[in-house]
Motif scaffolding. Structure first.
Motif, PDB file in Angstrom:
ATOM      1  N   HIS A 139       0.839  -1.199   0.000  1.00 11.31           N
ATOM      2  CA  HIS A 139       0.000   0.000   0.000  1.00 11.31           C
ATOM      3  C   HIS A 139       0.873   1.247   0.000  1.00 11.31           C
ATOM      4  O   HIS A 139       0.822   2.053  -0.929  1.00 11.31           O
ATOM      5  N   CYS A 169       0.526  -3.437   4.545  1.00 10.03           N
ATOM      6  CA  CYS A 169       0.097  -2.130   5.050  1.00 10.03           C
ATOM      7  C   CYS A 169       0.989  -1.691   6.208  1.00 10.03           C
ATOM      8  O   CYS A 169       0.538  -0.990   7.131  1.00 10.03           O
ATOM      9  N   SER A 172       1.166   2.040   6.232  1.00 12.84           N
ATOM     10  CA  SER A 172      -0.072   2.780   5.981  1.00 12.84           C
ATOM     11  C   SER A 172      -1.049   2.653   7.141  1.00 12.84           C
ATOM     12  O   SER A 172      -1.748   3.620   7.470  1.00 12.84           O
ATOM     13  N   VAL A 178      -7.406   2.453   6.187  1.00  8.99           N
ATOM     14  CA  VAL A 178      -7.348   1.115   5.579  1.00  8.99           C
ATOM     15  C   VAL A 178      -8.609   0.381   6.045  1.00  8.99           C
ATOM     16  O   VAL A 178      -8.567  -0.454   6.945  1.00  8.99           O
TER      17      VAL A 178
END
Length: 382
Positions: A139, A169, A172, A178
């Motif tokens: 991501h 992720c 992120s 998310v």
């Protein structure tokens, strides 16, 4: 100055004092009622952060352990997978898949550019026999400061109907939204030393119902990273192996801090820090490495047009601020400003000021002193 070093890197990130104090408690038995109560609380907190009702399991290991767990628990030898590769961590996915004998097809973008969702769409739509078992990507690509359009890519995977979405992720989660359930993400991997604001040592894997169905078919070898036992023990607020007990103390405290701030406020803070870092660098006349409009909220990559390693050393030695360097062919070409996790406006302004001072000392920035800080301050107050 001794013990003054400030981390402005994408991980490990700064740790709040209250989290450090929590981690410094005496350990307790990992089969005790007190620890099970802590596991119950952190499980609920993790689901809140992931915006999911899926299982979110905790592994004592790095983010790469979570990535590997995602592969070996959902796929089988020879499975066809589609990997996004636009940086160091996209490459890691490819290498990981190849290590387990998967049939890897890559969708590439130049380092500094985002992955093109339409390229995924074209390959998935052409797969009329539904042989693609997973689409795998990063991501927030930490090596280049790029954030990929996960929502759009995941939408194309859902339209395919059979493939799973496996996502790194790591930088992120805790920096930008998310929404695991809303986007239909099947496996989401992350690590403790990033947006979670605690030291390295824990990793997290979110698993959807579709991922668990795939787990039942998977034939790849697994033992410590077999998520089946983790799921069973999590139902009892426990762990199949000896976990990092004191990191759980830190995790619970950090997640309490995040809940008090609120998801939208956390995401807005990271977006504001990205804007400030970018504005400061542009005002100094240096180039952002990531393409316009796709900068990560966790890290800003900068091409200063000079020896980036020399600049990093000057910032560290003179201003006691640690910036991240470039990786592989970008070593010496770029530096990266981390603004992830426990970072405030003051930290960003200080980092921009230190970079400005270093550029002026190196004769790179031909601007009026204070231009970078002024631009960053304006962005923070916009």
């Amino acid at each position: 100055m001794k013990d003054k070093l400030t981390l402005m890197i994408p991980g490990p990130t700064p740790v709040p004092e209250t989290v450090l104090r929590a981690m410094g408690r005496h350990p307790i038995g990992h089969r005790s009622g007190a620890f099970q109560a802590s596991v119950a609380r952190t499980t609920a907190q993790l689901k809140w952060l992931h915006q999911t009702s899926n299982d979110v399991l905790v592994i004592t290991g790095s983010g790469t352990a979570a990535m590997e767990a995602g592969i070996i628990n959902t796929l089988s030898r020879g499975d066809r997978v589609l990997c996004g590769d636009n940086g160091k961590f996209g490459e890691r996915w490819v290498n990981l898949c190849q290590a387990y004998g998967l049939a890897v097809e890559t969708i590439k973008a130049a380092w500094g550019q985002p992955l093109d969702p339409s390229a995924f769409q074209a390959v998935l739509e052409a797969d009329t026999e539904k042989r693609i078992r997973a689409v795998i990507l990063t991501h927030s690509e930490t090596s280049t400061g790029v954030i990929n359009d996960l929502e759009a890519i995941a939408g194309h995977v859902r339209a395919h109907g059979r493939a799973l979405t496996l996502v790194d992720c790591v930088t992120s989660l805790g920096a930008t939204t998310v929404p695991v359930d809303a986007w239909g993400l099947d496996v989401v991997a992350s690590g403790s030393q990033k947006g979670y604001m605690i030291p390295p040592g824990l990793s997290f894997v979110s698993m959807s119902a579709r991922a668990w169905e795939a787990h039942g078919r998977s034939d790849l070898p697994k033992f410590y990273l077999d998520l089946g036992p983790y799921r069973k023990s999590a139902a009892r607020n426990s762990n199949p192996f000896t976990p990092a007990v004191n990191l759980y103390f830190a995790l619970e405290t950090a997640l309490e801090m995040m809940q008090a701030e609120g998801l939208e406020a956390i995401f807005a803070r990271h977006a504001r820090h990205r804007a400030a870092a970018q504005a400061g660098m542009k005002a100094l006349g240096v180039n952002l490495f990531s393409a316009e409009g796709c900068g990560s909220p966790a890290i800003t990559a900068v091409d200063p047009g000079c020896d980036a390693e020399a600049l990093r050393q000057l910032v560290k030695n003179k201003y006691d601020i640690l910036l991240a360097g470039g990786q592989d062919h970008l070593k010496g070409r770029i530096f990266r400003i981390g603004h992830l996790g426990f970072v405030c406006d003051r930290d960003v302004l200080t980092a921009v000021a230190a970079i400005e001072g270093a550029l002026l000392e190196m004769g790179v920035a031909c601007v009026e002193a204070g231009a970078g800080v002024a631009a960053a301050a304006r962005a923070l107050n916009a």
